[in-house]
Enzyme design. Structure first.
Site, PDB file in Angstrom:
ATOM      1  N   HIS A 143       0.841  -1.185   0.000  1.00 54.40           N
ATOM      2  CA  HIS A 143       0.000   0.000   0.000  1.00 54.40           C
ATOM      3  C   HIS A 143       0.882   1.243   0.000  1.00 54.40           C
ATOM      4  CE1 HIS A 143      -3.218  -2.614   0.245  1.00 54.40           C
ATOM      5  NE2 HIS A 143      -3.897  -2.142   1.275  1.00 54.40           N
ATOM      6  N   ARG A 392      -5.390 -10.795  -4.513  1.00 53.04           N
ATOM      7  CA  ARG A 392      -6.591 -10.032  -4.168  1.00 53.04           C
ATOM      8  C   ARG A 392      -7.237  -9.480  -5.428  1.00 53.04           C
ATOM      9  NH1 ARG A 392      -8.011  -4.650  -0.690  1.00 53.04           N
ATOM     10  NH2 ARG A 392      -6.271  -3.742  -1.833  1.00 53.04           N
ATOM     11  N   GLU A 456     -15.716  -4.412   3.791  1.00 50.23           N
ATOM     12  CA  GLU A 456     -14.988  -3.152   3.913  1.00 50.23           C
ATOM     13  C   GLU A 456     -15.802  -1.971   4.423  1.00 50.23           C
ATOM     14  OE1 GLU A 456     -11.669  -2.717   0.885  1.00 50.23           O
ATOM     15  OE2 GLU A 456     -13.147  -3.809  -0.286  1.00 50.23           O
ATOM     16  N   ASP A 496     -11.517   1.322   4.676  1.00 47.14           N
ATOM     17  CA  ASP A 496     -12.713   1.811   4.003  1.00 47.14           C
ATOM     18  C   ASP A 496     -13.882   1.965   4.970  1.00 47.14           C
ATOM     19  OD1 ASP A 496     -12.151   2.152   1.074  1.00 47.14           O
ATOM     20  OD2 ASP A 496     -11.391   0.125   1.348  1.00 47.14           O
ATOM     21  N   ARG A 534      -5.537  -3.836   8.722  1.00 47.21           N
ATOM     22  CA  ARG A 534      -5.245  -2.595   9.436  1.00 47.21           C
ATOM     23  C   ARG A 534      -4.217  -1.773   8.681  1.00 47.21           C
ATOM     24  NH1 ARG A 534      -2.410  -3.500  14.079  1.00 47.21           N
ATOM     25  NH2 ARG A 534      -3.372  -1.830  15.278  1.00 47.21           N
ATOM     26  N   ARG A 669      -9.282   6.369  -2.589  1.00 49.17           N
ATOM     27  CA  ARG A 669      -8.882   5.315  -1.657  1.00 49.17           C
ATOM     28  C   ARG A 669      -8.723   5.892  -0.246  1.00 49.17           C
ATOM     29  NH1 ARG A 669      -7.464   0.505  -3.697  1.00 49.17           N
ATOM     30  NH2 ARG A 669      -7.150   0.320  -5.949  1.00 49.17           N
TER      31      ARG A 669
END
Length: 833
Positions: A143, A392, A456, A496, A534, A669
């Site tokens: 990320h 994913r 989410e 999210d 997390r 995001r």
């Protein structure tokens, strides 16, 4: 600890910070002249005074007097200072840990020793039964929240090593040499651009993720497993690692079949290379001679089999090591590791066990339990794949699968044949809103993968238990579950859900969802692992891992956890060797205690549950009214924060939006959402709405209800502690300076007044709950750290406001220093998204 004792304990930290500041000052003079150092010091003192007088505008006026070039250099100087202070503070944490151990005080909190001490009254057979199912998997993600370049991270390791050498220095001459080497490292850092000048490729992210597996994680995890088995001999390893880097296709067009192959191939190459190095070192050391010791028949048979299967290599090494059987066997192991001679890790472990058994049977137990055992533990934890790669996919892409999805699932199947099932085991379906989203994977692949729903949003979390029931009732899903020994995984998303309903509401929704998912698993008699997605910052579920684990409801069975480690959190926790072990230990200690909820957890009563339901409802209503229902909010947000400019920093291969959409906030995001609010010091996602909720009890004379929740429930205690930390880091005095960037037609004063009012209510409610007069009153060291940082970070914000104004007016010369301001403030606050 008294204030005098604390001052004495922190004296080495003050020494290190002072030394690093002096070295940086000398380097600045050498590189840029006296004028830069004088400007930096003048601004720092003005900033310190402004904190005392409340005149934040004085700092802004001072930085505006600088030329753009000088502003850019001051920004870099402050940014580098924070990099150095962060290293000193991390090193001091390890120093204090060693001091505690040397002083033979009680077991440190968050340690394995402390966890086992808390469980001392548990029956031995019950202890062994429960830990047999203990599982902690830490999953590294790519990320885009790591603003620090790998070049900088490597320099950080070298600076930390020099500080450690300084602790052991025995002469003034040695201290002078260390200071000179620090000057070299700081000069290198000054001449190295702290920001990237091109978006990293996914290949770069794969390599960056693997860097942590080159030494710190394998060594820290192996040592931790040895300590764990000192309490529980022969217990299975509870620790494993995963990664999304190369397999996370949600919103990243660069990920797919090729990156799945590359990630696993690179990991295998690194793992085998490390084992090969270890084996070579063992071969040099284990030169026991047949004239002095006997060996087991099994070892002789194993060597004979190697000679038969590898005649060319046997001919190459000849008869040189025939009288040194351990060295000879290790030579064959070394060759196999470099030539794909082992299909699976179990074959390597079997060879190592032959060596260990022979040593133990022939007066070599000390040797068998030394480096050889350490190598065995590393192989046991990391295999040939280092970290299990998860794939994913977003549910939207699965509903209309294209070539990329089909090719990637085919690549996953091929990877399992090449690397073994342990290397790739899971497909995560993000954005799950129905059982059909999960079952669509079964339509596309027959591979026996674990298909994991990711819930989410707050509404999706509420629907999760029913969706799980529908999955369990599906024939194909049920058959897959049987094939996997009735083990099931469900993922809950903090990022999210926090963006959707605010911090407090999201945390409670996740807690409630876990309770209900556990109930479904218990009814169905399946083993459930909750995967916690997390982030690094509190607004995305981040915070101390140990406390977060113990704040969760009991699982079924308890003590099975999977957690993401994201962005800057990875380098902060695992970038230095000692820190890697320390943070792994805290996570494992928490997981161990979580396996015994009767000793570590308190579930809410019905009355407490009703109170928390009401608090969550009030917080969500307030949050959504401001963020989603206020017509001017999105335009205000884009002007008041650098959210649009974050893309300049190019810290990740993945775009900041899931898709091109007219709904700016809906498609944004969670990472840039949090990152932007962190930059201007508001940190809104981590507290907004909480003041309205908690304040509803404070303002009606029910503060004792909050205090009872805090005293009794680990969940609520962790939540309030996170609020306190976030509020202490926030600074509305600084944030208000960004209002000048907001056009008058967006009513900046009105919208900011709502932020200020909610912030004030949140601070008041937290202080009332804690019976404190100031934030972090119970943590004076941390409070002092933040206070010392402010005179350096406040000017960075003032300069950033100027750079944003210039950049938005079309001055492209402001682009690079603006990027550096974003990276510098992220380092100063130790948070991006």
């Amino acid at each position: 600890m008294s204030s005098d004792a604390r001052a004495e304990a922190d004296a080495p930290l003050r020494r290190d910070v002072r030394l690093l500041g002096d070295v940086l000052g000398k380097v600045l003079v050498e590189q840029e002249g006296d004028e830069l150092l004088e400007a930096e010091e003048r601004i720092r003192l003005r900033s310190r005074d402004a904190r005392e007088t409340g005149d934040a505008g004085a700092v802004r006026d001072t930085v505006r007097m600088l030329s753009p070039a000088d502003q850019a250099n001051v920004l870099r100087a402050f940014g580098l200072y924070f990099q150095l202070v962060n290293i000193a503070e991390q090193h001091h944490r390890l120093r204090r840990r060693r001091q505690y151990a040397a002083e033979d005080q009680q077991a440190p909190r968050e340690s394995l020793a402390d966890a086992f001490e808390r469980l001392r009254d548990i029956d031995a057979s019950e202890l062994r039964t429960r830990v047999a199912r203990l599982s902690l998997e830490l999953v590294l993600t790519a990320h885009p929240t790591e603003a620090t370049r790998r070049t900088y991270l490597l320099a950080h390791v070298r600076v930390a090593a020099l500080l450690a050498a300084l602790d052991a220095a025995t002469s003034a001459q040695e201290e002078a040499r260390i200071e000179s080497e620090l000057g070299e490292q700081v000069t290198i850092l000054w001449q190295t651009d702290e920001v990237r000048h091109g978006r990293p490729r996914l290949t770069d992210e794969i390599r960056h993720g693997l860097w942590f597996f080159e030494g710190n994680l394998p060594d820290g995890a192996e040592r931790l497993l040895a300590e764990y088995r000192a309490h529980l001999p022969d217990a299975p390893s509870p620790l494993s690692f995963g990664t999304w880097i190369g397999g996370d296709m949600d919103g990243n067009p660069a990920a797919g079949a090729e990156t799945i192959r590359e990630a696993l191939d690179r990991a295998r190459e690194l793992a085998l290379g490390r084992y090969r190095t270890d084996v070579r070192e063992l071969a040099v050391a284990l030169a026991m001679h047949r004239s002095l010791v006997e060996v087991s028949p099994e070892l002789d048979e194993s060597i004979a089999r190697d000679e038969l299967e590898l005649p060319d290599y046997a001919g190459t090494i000849g008869r040189r090591s025939e009288l040194e059987p351990y060295r000879r066997k290790l030579s064959f192991i070394w060759w196999r590791l470099g030539n794909d001679g082992y299909d699976r890790p179990a074959e390597l472990l079997a060879d190592l066990d032959v060596l260990a058994s022979s040593l133990e049977a022939n007066k070599g137990t000390r040797i068998a339990t030394g480096r050889l055992a350490a190598l065995r533990r590393r192989v046991e934890i990391f295999g040939f794949h280092l970290a299990k790669l998860d794939v994913r996919l977003h549910a939207d892409e699965l509903r209309e699968p294209g070539v990329r999805v089909r090719d990637s699932l085919a690549a996953a199947a091929a990877a399992r044949r090449r690397h073994g099932p342990a290397a790739l085991d899971t497909v995560i379906v993000s954005g799950t809103t129905s059982a059909a989203d999960v079952l669509s994977v079964f339509d596309l692949s027959d591979e026996p993968l674990s298909v994991v729903p990711l819930f989410e949003t707050i509404s999706d979390l509420g629907a999760a238990p029913q969706i799980l029931r529908e999955l369990l009732a599906d024939r194909r899903f049920a058959r897959r579950l049987e094939d996997r020994d009735r083990r099931l995984e469900v993922m809950v998303g903090y990022s999210d859900s926090g963006k959707d309903g605010g911090f407090l509401a999201a945390q409670w929704a996740i807690y409630r969802a876990q309770e209900e998912l556990v109930a479904v698993a218990r009814e169905a008699d399946v083993e459930l692992t909750i995967f916690h997605g997390r982030g690094g910052s509190p607004g995305r579920g981040g915070g101390p891992t140990y406390a977060a684990i113990l704040a969760q409801p009991a699982g079924h069975p308890p003590g099975r956890l999977k957690l993401t480690e994201q962005g800057e959190t990875i380098s902060f926790k695992y970038g230095l060797p000692g820190l890697a072990h320390r943070n792994l230990e805290a996570a494992l200690a928490g997981t161990l205690l979580a396996a015994f909820p009767e000793a570590s957890a308190h579930a809410p009563t019905q009355e407490e549950r009703a109170a928390l339901d009401n608090l969550a409802r009030l917080a969500e209503e307030r949050y959504r009214a401001y963020v989603y229902e206020e017509p001017q909010f999105v335009d205000f947000f884009r002007a008041f924060t650098p959210v649009d400019e974050l893309a300049l920093l190019e810290i990740g291969s993945r775009p900041t939006h899931r898709s091109e959409s007219a709904d700016f906030l809906g498609s944004l995001r969670a990472i840039p959402w949090v990152f932007a609010w962190t930059q201007n010091r508001t940190i809104l996602p981590a507290w907004f709405g909480s003041g309205t909720a908690l304040g509803s009890l404070v303002e009606t004379g029910q503060v004792d209800a909050l205090r009872r929740l805090y005293a009794r429930l680990p969940f609520f205690r962790t939540l309030v502690d996170a609020l306190e930390m976030t509020l202490a880091k926030s600074s509305l005095e600084i944030a208000s300076q960004y209002l000048e960037l907001v056009p008058a037609e967006l009513e900046p004063e009105r919208l900011y007044a709502e932020i200020a009012s909610e912030h004030e209510r949140t601070v008041d409610a937290v202080l009332q709950t804690l019976k404190s007069r100031t934030l972090l009153e119970r943590q004076p060291v941390l409070r002092r750290s933040i206070q010392l940082r402010n005179p350096y970070v406040d000017p960075m914000n003032a300069i950033q406001v100027e750079l944003l104004r210039r950049f938005r007016e079309g001055d492209d010369d402001a682009r690079l220093p603006l990027m550096r301001s974003i990276a510098g403030i992220a380092a100063a606050l130790r948070n991006t998204g």
